[in-house]
Design a protein around this motif. Structure first.
Motif, PDB file in Angstrom:
ATOM      1  N   UNK A   2       0.866  -1.182   0.000  1.00 43.97           N
ATOM      2  CA  UNK A   2       0.000   0.000   0.000  1.00 43.97           C
ATOM      3  C   UNK A   2       0.900   1.227   0.000  1.00 43.97           C
ATOM      4  N   UNK A   3       0.624   2.163  -0.903  1.00 45.06           N
ATOM      5  CA  UNK A   3       1.436   3.373  -1.021  1.00 45.06           C
ATOM      6  C   UNK A   3       0.589   4.551  -1.432  1.00 45.06           C
ATOM      7  N   UNK A   4       1.239   5.588  -1.958  1.00 45.94           N
ATOM      8  CA  UNK A   4       0.529   6.808  -2.325  1.00 45.94           C
ATOM      9  C   UNK A   4       0.683   7.086  -3.816  1.00 45.94           C
ATOM     10  N   UNK A   5      -0.234   7.858  -4.337  1.00 42.56           N
ATOM     11  CA  UNK A   5      -0.261   8.180  -5.763  1.00 42.56           C
ATOM     12  C   UNK A   5       0.727   9.299  -6.053  1.00 42.56           C
ATOM     13  N   UNK A   6       1.996   8.918  -6.181  1.00 37.62           N
ATOM     14  CA  UNK A   6       3.041   9.920  -6.387  1.00 37.62           C
ATOM     15  C   UNK A   6       4.195   9.309  -7.176  1.00 37.62           C
ATOM     16  N   UNK A   7       4.571   9.980  -8.252  1.00 37.05           N
ATOM     17  CA  UNK A   7       5.707   9.597  -9.083  1.00 37.05           C
ATOM     18  C   UNK A   7       5.644   8.121  -9.477  1.00 37.05           C
ATOM     19  N   UNK A   8       6.666   7.314  -9.145  1.00 38.25           N
ATOM     20  CA  UNK A   8       6.774   5.977  -9.739  1.00 38.25           C
ATOM     21  C   UNK A   8       6.032   4.881  -8.972  1.00 38.25           C
ATOM     22  N   UNK A   9       5.548   5.155  -7.780  1.00 37.11           N
ATOM     23  CA  UNK A   9       4.963   4.082  -6.965  1.00 37.11           C
ATOM     24  C   UNK A   9       3.821   3.329  -7.649  1.00 37.11           C
ATOM     25  N   UNK A  10       2.920   4.013  -8.377  1.00 38.70           N
ATOM     26  CA  UNK A  10       1.819   3.261  -8.998  1.00 38.70           C
ATOM     27  C   UNK A  10       2.253   2.259 -10.061  1.00 38.70           C
ATOM     28  N   UNK A  11       3.514   2.312 -10.507  1.00 34.36           N
ATOM     29  CA  UNK A  11       3.993   1.272 -11.419  1.00 34.36           C
ATOM     30  C   UNK A  11       4.215  -0.045 -10.696  1.00 34.36           C
ATOM     31  N   UNK A  12       4.638   0.028  -9.437  1.00 39.98           N
ATOM     32  CA  UNK A  12       4.910  -1.183  -8.656  1.00 39.98           C
ATOM     33  C   UNK A  12       3.740  -1.565  -7.763  1.00 39.98           C
ATOM     34  N   UNK A  13       3.036  -0.568  -7.244  1.00 34.21           N
ATOM     35  CA  UNK A  13       1.844  -0.817  -6.421  1.00 34.21           C
ATOM     36  C   UNK A  13       0.641  -0.445  -7.282  1.00 34.21           C
ATOM     37  N   UNK A  14       0.032  -1.448  -7.881  1.00 34.13           N
ATOM     38  CA  UNK A  14      -1.029  -1.206  -8.855  1.00 34.13           C
ATOM     39  C   UNK A  14      -2.397  -1.374  -8.198  1.00 34.13           C
TER      40      UNK A  14
END
Length: 427
Positions: free
Chosen positions: A334-346
């Motif tokens: 679980x992460x936040x919608x910022x920069x590259x994170x949504x590529x790994x946390x979909x």
């Protein structure tokens, strides 16, 4: 090929940049290439070789008062000239936009050497470290006072930060970074989302995406199941202010109310540690928040599988090496919608994405996942699948190809006059 690296951070200091440099240089030497790494001098744990074909040159350095882990390398034009004349590099690769990176770029221009720059870190997102607030260490003063005056709370600390949050500082840092990377022949981005961000930032050089990669023989997971009322949450990384670990702890406070046996383990070290410990105490969850300190990367692959979830609130990841390690080991994230994170946390595939700094959303997503074993198992399986696209050997193939193409395309590169050159001539 003979490749000369310049980086303002390297082993024995462990971070994503250092790990990336180590992995690529070691694996590329197995293909017959040679490397020299120009890096700061740290102390007695420094080393000068990593095998026969990787030589490390150390440079004298001081430190940034607001963040002692950041080294400020002192000018050594004569030493850099000697390195280049003796090593005769085919390519210079800049890994950081700090002073050593600037020295390396100036030397590349003087000698007409093809140059690549990897945008590992979004420096404009770390502008807090050049603020008056932290340069004068008011954060440490706050926590010393707070030991004796319990009525002082974290909202007061936020006021100091907001008072010093001038946008002009971020713009200046962004311009300095752009000026450096726009002098490269090619810029490497660790992810596709960051490539788009760099274009928006004003990088006008060709940008190619090369993941930092992962040794999937070591970070290898199995699909996990969830059948516990004491879930174990993990956060790994440099414990510095821009990683927003305080947001993670605030979210865990809410999760802990739903799952009283839950624990949060924070692995790593950095300048924010003491403030986070005080925060956990302030929230009355200090017995459930475990600070392990530094753990060598060589041990992490055995640690990730012991946990149920990876949680991060960082808003400045260019890729997120620890996130990649965690999902490779089968952890939902679980992460936040910022920069590259949504590529790994979909979203809804291997985890959930919350708005930046949204404590309640992070907590709600965590609780939701821990109350649905079927979704949890599906997310775990998907994490392994997503990580499989970042196999290290493929990334090394990509990097080698970029090196070869740049060297071939930039044959006979024009030499440029620079302040660095004038300084060398003067010496």
């Amino acid at each position: 090929m003979r490749v000369l690296y310049f980086s303002d951070t390297f082993l024995p200091k462990t971070d994503g940049v250092a790990v990336s440099i180590k992995n690529f240089s070691e694996l590329l030497t197995l293909r017959g290439h040679e490397f020299t790494i120009c890096a700061p001098r740290y102390g007695e744990d420094d080393f000068e070789r990593m095998g026969d074909n990787i030589h490390v040159i150390r440079f004298r350095s001081g430190y940034l008062p607001s963040y002692p882990d950041i080294k400020v390398v002192l000018p050594s034009p004569g030493k850099i000239k000697k390195v280049i004349e003796e090593f005769k590099p085919d390519l210079i690769h800049i890994h950081t936009p700090g002073l050593l990176g600037v020295y390396g770029m100036s030397a590349a221009e003087r000698y007409g050497i093809p140059t690549i720059g990897t945008y590992h870190t979004l420096m404009a997102e770390q502008e807090m470290y050049v603020s008056f607030y932290r340069l004068f260490k008011l954060d440490k003063l706050f926590f010393k006072i707070n030991k004796f005056k319990k009525k002082i709370n974290f909202d007061e600390l936020d006021k100091y930060i907001k008072f010093d949050n001038f946008n002009i500082r971020k713009k200046i840092i962004l311009k300095i970074c752009n000026d450096l990377y726009n002098r490269c022949d090619v810029v490497i981005s660790p992810s596709h989302l960051i490539k788009q961000q760099l274009i928006e930032y004003g990088i006008n050089r060709p940008i190619t995406v090369v993941s930092n990669g992962m040794d999937l023989k070591r970070f290898k997971g199995k699909t996990k199941t969830l059948n516990t009322d004491a879930p174990k949450i993990l956060h790994v990384g440099r414990i510095s202010y821009e990683k927003n670990c305080d947001v993670v702890i605030n979210a865990f406070k809410i999760v802990h109310e739903k799952f009283p046996k839950a624990t949060l383990t924070i692995i790593g070290e950095g300048p924010a540690i003491e403030s986070l410990k005080r925060q956990a105490e302030h929230l009355e969850i200090k017995d459930s928040v475990i600070f392990t300190g530094f753990v060598p990367n060589a041990e992490l692959h055995t640690i990730y599988p012991q946990y149920d979830l990876f949680l991060t609130a960082s808003t400045m990841e260019t890729q997120g090496l620890v996130v990649l390690e965690a999902i490779a080991c089968g952890l939902p994230a679980i992460g936040v919608d910022s920069f590259a994170l949504p590529e790994l946390i979909q979203q809804d595939k291997n985890g959930y994405i919350a708005p930046p700094f949204d404590v309640q959303a992070l907590a709600d997503h965590t609780i939701k996942l821990f109350t649905d074993p079927e979704v949890y198992k599906r997310f775990s399986r998907a994490s392994i699948e997503i990580a499989s696209t970042h196999e290290m050997e493929k990334c090394v193939d990509d990097m080698e190809t970029v090196y070869e193409k740049v060297i071939e395309a930039m044959k006979g590169k024009e030499k440029k006059k620079s302040l660095f050159e004038m300084l060398l001539d003067f010496m």
